[in-house]
Design a protein around this motif. Structure first.
Motif, mmCIF file in Angstrom:
data_model
loop_
_atom_site.group_PDB
_atom_site.id
_atom_site.type_symbol
_atom_site.label_atom_id
_atom_site.label_comp_id
_atom_site.label_asym_id
_atom_site.label_seq_id
_atom_site.Cartn_x
_atom_site.Cartn_y
_atom_site.Cartn_z
ATOM 1 N N SER A 1 1.178 58.051 67.258
ATOM 2 C CA SER A 1 2.379 57.960 66.415
ATOM 3 C C SER A 1 2.234 56.891 65.334
ATOM 4 C CB SER A 1 3.595 57.658 67.276
ATOM 5 O OG SER A 1 3.359 56.468 68.003
ATOM 6 N N GLU B 1 -0.557 62.342 74.408
ATOM 7 C CA GLU B 1 0.425 62.397 73.327
ATOM 8 C C GLU B 1 -0.269 62.125 71.993
ATOM 9 O OE1 GLU B 1 1.797 58.050 75.026
ATOM 10 O OE2 GLU B 1 3.043 59.830 75.298
ATOM 11 N N TRP B 2 0.387 62.503 70.902
ATOM 12 C CA TRP B 2 -0.190 62.284 69.592
ATOM 13 C C TRP B 2 -0.072 60.814 69.220
ATOM 14 C CZ3 TRP B 2 -3.108 66.072 68.614
ATOM 15 C CH2 TRP B 2 -2.731 67.383 68.863
ATOM 16 N N ARG C 1 -3.889 64.926 63.877
ATOM 17 C CA ARG C 1 -3.655 63.654 64.576
ATOM 18 C C ARG C 1 -4.598 63.506 65.769
ATOM 19 N NH1 ARG C 1 2.430 65.040 65.750
ATOM 20 N NH2 ARG C 1 1.381 67.050 65.818
#
Lengths: 111, 296
Positions: A59, A56-57, A67
């Motif tokens: 955050s 996942e990126w 990112r």
């Protein structure tokens, strides 16, 4: 979650890095494992395809631009991952100072 | 790096469309932050080339889920080889550019090999593997016995709730006394198995047992006039005439091991995925399936 089949020493190192944090940046894994990105990233992709890892990126990042991609070992994969890491460590400790099984013409030393 | 964007674009061109956006942002972030961590741009670009090549190859293999069966068709084979050949050429180009595009750099180049695909390019005269040379297989511990001359179909057994079976059954010879708990090579999936000297004989044992006949799927291989024994029960005649393979060899060296007497079709040794595949059919079956036969 699929069976990984063959687990190489590099895969065990990647699993160990993943176990060390809830989510870890891909390049940090490369750094921790001490292997090339061309070794580590295919392992991460294989783990993700097998349902062990989710990427996942980041955050929390505040900087502009692209990112960072983080990798997280899924909870259901953690017990098996710990087992693989422990097996690899035990094997590394055992193998020091003893001949390779290949030298014994097919007879397993450990049998 | 002067040509970073161009090389990245080449890797992205190789990457399947569904992954492209994520990969591009990830690689750009890595290229931005990697050097500060002591990770060279070259090694990151090589990783990208390797990743994109692998993803593209997987995409080609899985597109439509039936590529392998499509390879049996000459026309589709040209298309598949064309795609894979183009992929290989692009990958080689990307890696070559990464390796040789920066002669002035003082950093040590990452020598991690890229997993290139050795696939021939498109040819207008390409016919389905008729000219494939036999291939030797060094590791013959894990043998695949195929139910039919079909490399890709999976089989749902009639009346069974089990998940579909793969197109083959795996077999091997276990080493007597092997202790799995003390296995020195746990990462080797074939640990504890011995080399199979005669794959046809090995698969003949399974055909003899009756386990290779899947009702509703391949019982057409059994001649109409062949009398099969009841499931799990040895045929009476095997008391005096133990089953043999097509080469006249007994299925087991120990004459006390009772055979079953189920039908054993003519089998041929082919090579697929680097393993020995024993497939029902005559000597031409390997080339008909687009795979090499096993070299003796």
């Amino acid at each position: 979650m699929e069976n990984l089949g063959r687990v190489t020493p590099a895969t065990a190192l990647v699993l160990e890095a993943l176990l060390s944090a809830d989510g870890i940046w891909g390049l940090q894994i490369v750094k921790d494992v001490g292997k090339k990105p061309g070794t580590v990233y295919p392992i991460l992709e294989r783990l993700e395809a097998a349902g062990w890892v989710k990427s996942e990126w980041d955050s929390t990042e505040t900087r502009k631009g692209p990112r960072r991609r983080y990798y997280r070992l899924l909870a259901e994969a953690q017990p098996l991952a710990r087992e693989y890491v422990a097996t690899r460590k035990a094997k590394s400790a055992q193998s020091a100072g003893r001949p390779s099984p290949a030298l014994l013409e097919g007879q397993w030393l450990g049998a | 790096m002067k040509n970073t964007d161009g090389l990245l674009a080449l890797c992205l061109a190789l990457t399947p469309a569904a992954l492209r956006e994520v990969r591009e942002e990830q690689w750009r972030a890595d290229l931005r932050d990697g050097p500060a961590m002591g990770i060279s741009e070259e090694s990151l670009l090589l990783a990208a080339a390797r990743s994109s090549t692998s993803a593209r190859f997987q995409d080609v293999l899985h597109r439509g889920g039936t590529l392998l069966s499509r390879l049996q068709n000459g026309g589709n084979m040209k298309v598949a080889f064309g795609i894979a050949g183009t992929t290989a050429v692009l990958a080689v180009g990307a890696a070559a550019a990464i390796q040789f595009g920066h002669p002035a750099t003082t950093e040590t180049l990452d020598r991690t090999p890229v997993a290139f695909i050795a696939v021939p390019g498109p040819s207008p005269d390409l016919t389905p593997a008729s000219g494939l040379a036999p291939v030797a297989v060094e590791d013959k511990r894990d043998i695949r016995c195929y139910y039919r001359a079909d490399l890709s179909s999976e089989y749902q057994i009639e009346g069974s709730a089990e998940t579909p079976r793969p197109p083959y059954m795996r077999t091997g010879i276990e080493e007597v006394g092997f202790n799995a708990k003390a296995n020195p090579t746990p990462e080797d999936p074939s640990s504890g198995l011995l080399q199979v000297a005669d794959p046809i004989n090995q698969c003949s044992r399974i055909w003899d047992s009756g386990d290779m006949i899947l009702n509703g799927i391949n019982q057409g291989l059994v001649p109409d006039d062949f009398v099969s024994p009841p499931p799990g029960v040895p045929a009476e005649h095997t008391l005096t005439e133990p089953a043999k393979d097509q080469n006249g060899n007994p299925l087991y060296a120990d004459p006390n091991i009772r055979t079953f007497g189920n039908y054993i079709p003519v089998l041929t040794e082919c090579v697929i995925d680097g393993k020995v595949g024993v497939i029902p059919g005559t000597a031409e079956v390997c080339s008909e399936l687009g795979i090499p036969s096993l070299a003796n």
